[in-house]
Design an enzyme around this catalytic site. Structure first.
Site, short mmCIF file in Angstrom:
data_model
loop_
_atom_site.label_atom_id
_atom_site.label_comp_id
_atom_site.label_asym_id
_atom_site.label_seq_id
_atom_site.Cartn_x
_atom_site.Cartn_y
_atom_site.Cartn_z
N GLY D 151 3.84 2.91 2.87
CA GLY D 151 3.19 2.06 1.88
C GLY D 151 3.73 0.64 1.95
N CYS D 152 3.06 -0.26 1.23
CA CYS D 152 3.43 -1.68 1.31
C CYS D 152 4.75 -1.95 0.61
CB CYS D 152 2.32 -2.54 0.72
SG CYS D 152 1.70 -1.98 -0.88
N TYR D 153 4.95 -1.39 -0.59
CA TYR D 153 6.23 -1.58 -1.26
C TYR D 153 7.39 -1.02 -0.42
CZ TYR D 153 4.10 -2.85 -5.84
OH TYR D 153 3.44 -3.46 -6.87
N THR D 155 7.70 -0.57 2.75
CA THR D 155 7.98 -1.38 3.94
C THR D 155 8.84 -2.59 3.58
OG1 THR D 155 5.91 -0.69 4.99
CG2 THR D 155 6.92 -2.70 5.81
N ALA D 156 8.44 -3.30 2.54
CA ALA D 156 9.19 -4.50 2.14
C ALA D 156 10.59 -4.13 1.67
CB ALA D 156 8.44 -5.26 1.04
#
Lengths: 338, 338, 338, 338
Positions: D151-153, D155-156
């Protein structure tokens, strides 16, 4: 890579310069050799998003043009009055110049002075310059040494009205244009009227009785119509970063909408960047691309044409590359197909 | 407080209902007695920003209108087809109704059916309804029992063109209108085309060949001009929450711009909410107020009129209160002066 | 109207000044007598949306303060270093001063010099100034002659952490604050980094290791806790015009979330502008009001407190009026209740 | 072109699917053979901006997977619960699957059921799936048949905290994460809370006490630290279309900021998409790219790490291509370098 052409760019801070660097960075046949900007350092210092892409020193502009003299092409992405001052020396040294500013768009020195408030310093090059709108001028662009890249409004408006005007048989055509620009159309502005606080959640017209691009549009229209064109052009600012959305209206009661649409399909069938759609095109669908989307409607006696594009790409940097590709016989969509 | 009037509101979830509640909350002569909404709870549950303002139960609409029967005024802030179903019973019970939906805006049942796709269920009240645009209709509003509040586009366009049309001596007037709306004009929408992702950084026209408000505009214009009006009306969505910016253009070659401006100054000199400015008005300068700002320019043969307002206030809730103030003889600006 | 107080405002161009004028315009007990600004003309010339509201001449600031001397209250809505230069003469003439700039927020001249880069020119008034945060300091405000209105970040952060710190029994409290501001927090900026083009569609932190408001927050916290407070404060800019959203986190493993929530309910139960909600408050729900919305959550050992307000109202102009209302014994919510 | 691989895509309407199509369209070694979507027609009908790019029929999903069976790779860009239903048959037929949904991110069926509210239907493939975060897992990705794209969260947050956790010697690490997402993080939403009207000019937290990505983050962190991680994760929505801005804070009093910065430089020196910057990175500088920009600061005892990326590219479609490039031994940046 020894066969690539050397590119110089004058002006490194503006939004158009960023787009130009981004697009040139993907082009297989060129190398960006020098970026000339008021600020020293690297392009990465100027633009965080280009940090790894163009590690080239930015230097103050010198009188002998030493940093540009081994370039084959120089782009000017500067405010007006810079290119007319420096381009002549480069042109005389055999360098090709693609000017994204307004300096060479008007052929008539008096007209230029009227709109830009000072005398033009290179009137001989004004007349020699080729107006860099490929869809209208491809032949002349091929052999040009100096390209005057069109403004964003003129690109949208001329592409959107050329087939109409070419078919006009009236001695006088009256065009009403309402054209909405994103805020980057005002450049990298330090004016609070372009701040987030004063632009967001607002919308307004400006210069309703006379915009500099008016003269450029009329001059170009004269190339393809013998009708006298009466142009009413109202520009607006909308709260978006990029984009031009032009609505062109003219009374044309006796011709069927489908026939008019066919004029556009015929005119632009082979154009790689122009699409005649069957919906109301949105700014979002063209932003980031070199495309111009058109559509044609009728309401009562009026024909309504929508013409939308990205002001920084088809209205500036992308079009500049399209010109370069034509000048060198490269595929016209090279590095701007995405 | 026993001398205040009881207010009922049908429809509690939409953006117009929020504005209505916010404005009514400041009004000294009324008490919001009931809000009827699909959702139960309190107004604070519906709208966090009204948490402390209107602690009134929201209830499902009942058949005997028990929750509304002791109201003196009922506002409908509902989608179309609700008011025409429920207003007649309230009107027959002597309650005044101010309808912010489209149900009573068109006097002709056939015309209504054409635009809204079903038969009108209260045609007798269609004819009895007064079109609630005070600047045009103040006299009739004073004595009305049923007010049909104008839509946001019609308010901007009619205010912006009435002085022009009233002075027209031609048998046929041709108006070109490009009108830009904020996204709340689409209502509290669950359509992804009104999502932040698809609206931000974009701009587009819609319905270029026929918008429901067209019929309402033409019908109202017939009140004050005997000319046949040819109206070309193109609506647009801009990435802002609120606001209408209408540009009205018409060819009027032989009358001086200053004379036309004087028509507007004369027409609206005493209007508390209309200002004829000498700049291009922005949406931001009217948002949050019940004002409409106008300005007049000439370009070639064309007269260009800008008319801007807040679609949720002067185009809806504020205008509804302005109507109520007129109906009860209260100062017209009461609770909407800010 | 002869019983109203005369108000002077120094600084007429900033966003805070606009809000101040808008709010004062509704206040029944005052008359705005003079607005002093670098630009001459009327307030309507400065702000189109106030065209009809405050028809008062704006004049350059004179040495003898002739335009202010018959005012009872003077507001400074100026950049830092202006109020400390001019307020002393007014204060000595018996005028009450409400300073919305940072000049009198820090009591310690050395601390002020450290953050603002120059010596304070009125250190005696630094010590005499009352920090104008009513929820913490109402008693002192009542009798103050000089109010130092808090900054927007400190208002959100102190209101959001005071009940927590007042109940802390530890000798050292560690607060982590991530606080997001709308762009108007940067003032009426001519810096391209605050332009629409560079702010829209972006989000970033700034000054992560030291913001001027840090000192102001710590100084105020010392009023209500004897614990040493270790504050980590990271400010951010979000693409919205207004608003502060502060998230305050601290490790507090052994106290139940409901008990902590009760501290807030007890502390703010009687406060007209503070609400302890049971949802994650949004900036939109407080913008345009003088309210501050709070909520309290637990995650693992950490207590998370959200505190949101409108930076130009509760964080500036609204709070200034709240102070004025307290100073004069008027209802505290007068003209800021909406 | 006969040597290109055939690609199938399940899910054609979401924002991630658009990005995936846009990026795949530039990839020299693949051909998009089939797009499976609920809606029939062409990709151009789905997405105006892809009108000329991917003229492939979109078909309803059939039981025998006839449209996918001659693909070498199938991407799922679907809501959760679709991939786990259809991927097993494809995997058993030898097709490689890159799932951009959450179906295979959690290895533990019970944990999956807890967060997604139903039993997992392919638990054997849950365990076989490789978590597709190249910077952490490149070796396993090379040989994977089934990739669970993060997911995007996560990854960051994982990129932003991995070097820190890898150097942690404490038995328990406490991380505070405040992570701000653009609205597209919510998918192509028909919920009015994601409308332009309700998102613009606002900012709010959501799910402060438990987000589905929490479990995924913790599971992955266990790969590279033996410390117990206490993660407090607060997600926010900001009014921008794209982007993740994560702030990771942890108390680390005894290690110098420069040493910590060196951990990051060492860890990511060879990573083509990760840059450790020396400024506060903005969302704008990474949007449109597959890059993740980091920076490291200290405030008091706390280390503050900013990690920003484009949620639809490095947080979804770009990362999926990066995985594909690794799986096939192509240059890792192919078609995502821009």
């Amino acid at each position: 890579m020894n066969s690539t052409l050397n590119i110089g760019i004058v002006g490194g801070r503006g939004y158009i310069a960023i787009e130009l660097l981004r697009l040139l960075n993907q082009h297989p046949h060129i190398t960006v050799r020098t970026v000339i900007s008021r600020q020293t350092g690297t392009v990465g210092d100027l633009h965080d998003s280009l940090r790894h892409c163009v590690p080239i020193a930015s230097l103050p502009l010198s009188q002998d043009y030493a940093q540009l003299i081994d370039c084959q092409i120089v782009f000017f992405a500067t405010p007006s009055s810079i290119a007319m001052q420096h381009a002549p020396a480069l042109l005389e040294a055999g360098i090709k110049v693609i000017d994204l500013s307004a300096d060479f768009r008007l052929a008539d020195p008096a007209e230029w002075e009227r709109w830009y408030g000072k005398a033009h310093t290179a009137p001989q090059w004004q007349r020699a310059a080729v107006y860099g709108l490929p869809e209208i001028n491809r032949g002349a662009i091929k052999d040009a040494q100096l390209i005057a890249c069109p403004g964003c409004y003129p690109t949208a408006i001329i592409i959107g009205s050329a087939p109409l005007l070419q078919h006009t048989t009236q001695s006088r055509a009256s065009l009403m244009v309402n054209a909405v620009s994103g805020i980057s159309g005002a450049g990298r502005s330090g004016d609070p009227v372009h701040s987030f606080v004063e632009c967001a959640e607002s919308f307004r017209a400006y210069a309703p009785t006379g915009h500099r691009h008016h003269a450029e549009i009329i001059q170009t229209m004269r190339q393809f119509t013998s009708s006298e064109v009466q142009l009413t052009f109202v520009p607006y600012l909308a709260p978006m970063r990029r984009g031009i959305h032009a609505t062109i209206t003219t009374a044309l009661p006796h011709i069927h909408q489908d026939d008019i649409r066919q004029w556009y399909l015929d005119a632009y069938h082979h154009e790689p960047f122009i699409t005649t759609t069957d919906h109301c095109p949105s700014v979002a669908e063209v932003v980031g691309s070199n495309r111009c989307h058109l559509s044609i409607y009728r309401s009562n006696d009026n024909i309504i044409i929508f013409s939308v594009l990205d002001n920084l790409i088809k209205g500036a940097a992308g079009q500049a590359l399209q010109n370069m590709n034509i000048m060198y016989g490269w595929p016209e969509t090279l590095s701007i197909s995405q």
